[in-house]
Enzyme design. Structure first.
Site, mmCIF file in Angstrom:
data_model
loop_
_atom_site.group_PDB
_atom_site.id
_atom_site.type_symbol
_atom_site.label_atom_id
_atom_site.label_comp_id
_atom_site.label_asym_id
_atom_site.label_seq_id
_atom_site.Cartn_x
_atom_site.Cartn_y
_atom_site.Cartn_z
ATOM 1 N N THR A 35 -60.140 -10.453 -2.309
ATOM 2 C CA THR A 35 -60.661 -9.125 -2.217
ATOM 3 C C THR A 35 -59.661 -8.379 -2.160
ATOM 4 O OG1 THR A 35 -62.625 -9.869 -1.497
ATOM 5 C CG2 THR A 35 -62.444 -7.682 -1.212
ATOM 6 N N GLY A 36 -59.732 -6.936 -2.861
ATOM 7 C CA GLY A 36 -59.001 -5.867 -2.715
ATOM 8 C C GLY A 36 -58.321 -5.458 -3.665
ATOM 9 N N GLY A 89 -54.619 -11.088 -1.776
ATOM 10 C CA GLY A 89 -53.940 -10.395 -1.120
ATOM 11 C C GLY A 89 -53.794 -10.393 0.351
ATOM 12 N N ASP A 91 -52.772 -7.871 3.936
ATOM 13 C CA ASP A 91 -52.139 -6.738 4.850
ATOM 14 C C ASP A 91 -50.731 -6.914 5.263
ATOM 15 O OD1 ASP A 91 -54.645 -5.063 4.334
ATOM 16 O OD2 ASP A 91 -55.697 -6.705 5.453
ATOM 17 N N LYS A 101 -55.311 -10.328 7.460
ATOM 18 C CA LYS A 101 -56.183 -10.020 6.270
ATOM 19 C C LYS A 101 -57.290 -9.348 6.806
ATOM 20 C CE LYS A 101 -56.935 -12.826 3.040
ATOM 21 N NZ LYS A 101 -57.035 -11.454 2.340
ATOM 22 N N GLY A 102 -58.180 -8.623 6.157
ATOM 23 C CA GLY A 102 -59.383 -7.835 6.418
ATOM 24 C C GLY A 102 -59.227 -6.401 6.380
ATOM 25 N N GLY A 103 -58.249 -6.057 5.843
ATOM 26 C CA GLY A 103 -58.294 -4.534 5.651
ATOM 27 C C GLY A 103 -59.513 -4.121 4.953
ATOM 28 N N GLY A 104 -59.843 -4.647 3.875
ATOM 29 C CA GLY A 104 -61.124 -4.539 3.125
ATOM 30 C C GLY A 104 -62.354 -4.874 3.753
ATOM 31 N N GLU A 110 -63.461 -14.370 3.174
ATOM 32 C CA GLU A 110 -62.030 -14.690 2.551
ATOM 33 C C GLU A 110 -61.544 -16.057 3.030
ATOM 34 O OE1 GLU A 110 -60.328 -10.394 1.512
ATOM 35 O OE2 GLU A 110 -59.717 -11.252 3.504
HETATM 36 C C1 5RP Z 1 -59.285 -7.615 2.053
HETATM 37 C C2 5RP Z 1 -57.974 -8.103 2.496
HETATM 38 C C3 5RP Z 1 -57.029 -7.543 1.159
HETATM 39 O O1 5RP Z 1 -56.598 -8.957 0.666
HETATM 40 C C4 5RP Z 1 -56.384 -6.899 1.937
HETATM 41 O O2 5RP Z 1 -56.636 -5.730 2.764
HETATM 42 C C5 5RP Z 1 -55.062 -6.282 1.045
HETATM 43 O O3 5RP Z 1 -55.551 -5.393 0.328
HETATM 44 P P1 5RP Z 1 -54.911 -4.666 -0.981
HETATM 45 O O4 5RP Z 1 -54.682 -5.749 -2.048
HETATM 46 O O5 5RP Z 1 -56.032 -3.567 -1.462
HETATM 47 O O6 5RP Z 1 -53.685 -4.025 -0.435
HETATM 48 O O7 5RP Z 1 -57.744 -8.762 3.269
HETATM 49 O O8 5RP Z 1 -60.279 -7.975 3.253
#
Ligand code: 5RP
Length: 226
Positions: A35-36, A89, A91, A101-104, A110
């Site tokens: 995701t992301g 992806g 963070d 991970k988990g910014g989204g 995941e």
């Molecule tokens: C979502 C995630 C993403 O992989 C992570 O936040 C990176 O995001 P992006 O590709 O938009 O930089 O862990 O939960």
């Protein structure tokens, strides 16, 4: 006129690693999809893969919608026993392949999909590579009832956890974003936080760390193997 030639933008680096990840996908297989914004580039590239894929197991409603819009069949995680590869992806990623991970906010699904996969291919622009995890606030998904107690537990580690305002995960959980952690032992902290009552998922991916990272740099895509 003199001046420096601007390097590729972060968006361009994400596009490059999204494309490069296709090399790790076997046509006709089922692929695990993260995701992301970086993964969105991968999904778009996947739609152009010669031969196509049999389908995908997705880690979020957002990725599911994007895959479905390209006509890629989305399987439930319960419909597969294993996956050859998971592409996602991060963070932050360190030099051992451990990630935050988990910014989204999709960290729980995941980690579930990553756990099904033989290989985790992380796709990230160069800004995500760090010597030590922890500058990016650590996302932790919790059952709402447990939020206050989990925040107190982080305070005892001299860290500050805040509820991500206005955000509910695909699982109905809350996200705590935790600042002030200096993560010397990613596997140890992941194991510790993961067993606190009410924690659904800790955003440290050490047990499910990357096997490969495709890092988008101004000089091209760098492949790191762990
Ligand atoms: C979502 C995630 C993403 O992989 C992570 O936040 C990176 O995001 P992006 O590709 O938009 O930089 O862990 O939960």
């Amino acid at each position: 006129m003199s001046g420096t030639v601007p390097g590729p933008s972060q968006a361009e680096l994400k596009r490059q690693v999204g494309e490069a990840a296709l090399a790790y996908v076997t046509p006709g297989s089922i692929v695990g999809v993260g995701t992301g914004s970086t993964v969105n580039c991968f999904i778009d590239a996947l739609g152009r893969l010669p031969g196509g894929v049999a389908g995908a197991v997705s880690s979020s409603e957002a990725s599911t919608a994007r895959l479905a819009a390209l006509g890629i069949r989305v399987y439930a995680a319960s419909e597969v026993e294993s996956l050859p590869v998971y592409i996602d992806g991060a963070d932050e990623i360190d030099h051992a392949g451990c990630m935050i991970k988990g910014g989204g906010g999709a960290l729980t699904r995941e980690k579930i999909v990553a756990d099904l996969a033989a290989r985790f291919v992380c796709i990230a622009d160069a800004s995500k590579l760090v010597d030590r995890l922890g500058r990016f606030p650590l996302p932790v998904e919790v059952i709402p009832m447990a939020a206050a107690q989990v925040m107190r537990r982080f305070a005892k580690l001299d860290a500050e956890a805040r509820v991500r305002e206005g955000f509910v995960t695909d699982n109905g959980g809350l996200i705590l974003d935790v600042q002030g952690l200096s993560i010397d032992d990613p596997a140890g902290l992941e194991a510790e936080v993961s067993q606190w009552p009410g924690v659904v998922c800790c955003g440290i991916f050490a047990r499910n760390r990357a096997s490969i990272c495709l890092l988008g740099t101004p000089g091209g895509v760098r492949t790191m193997m762990f």
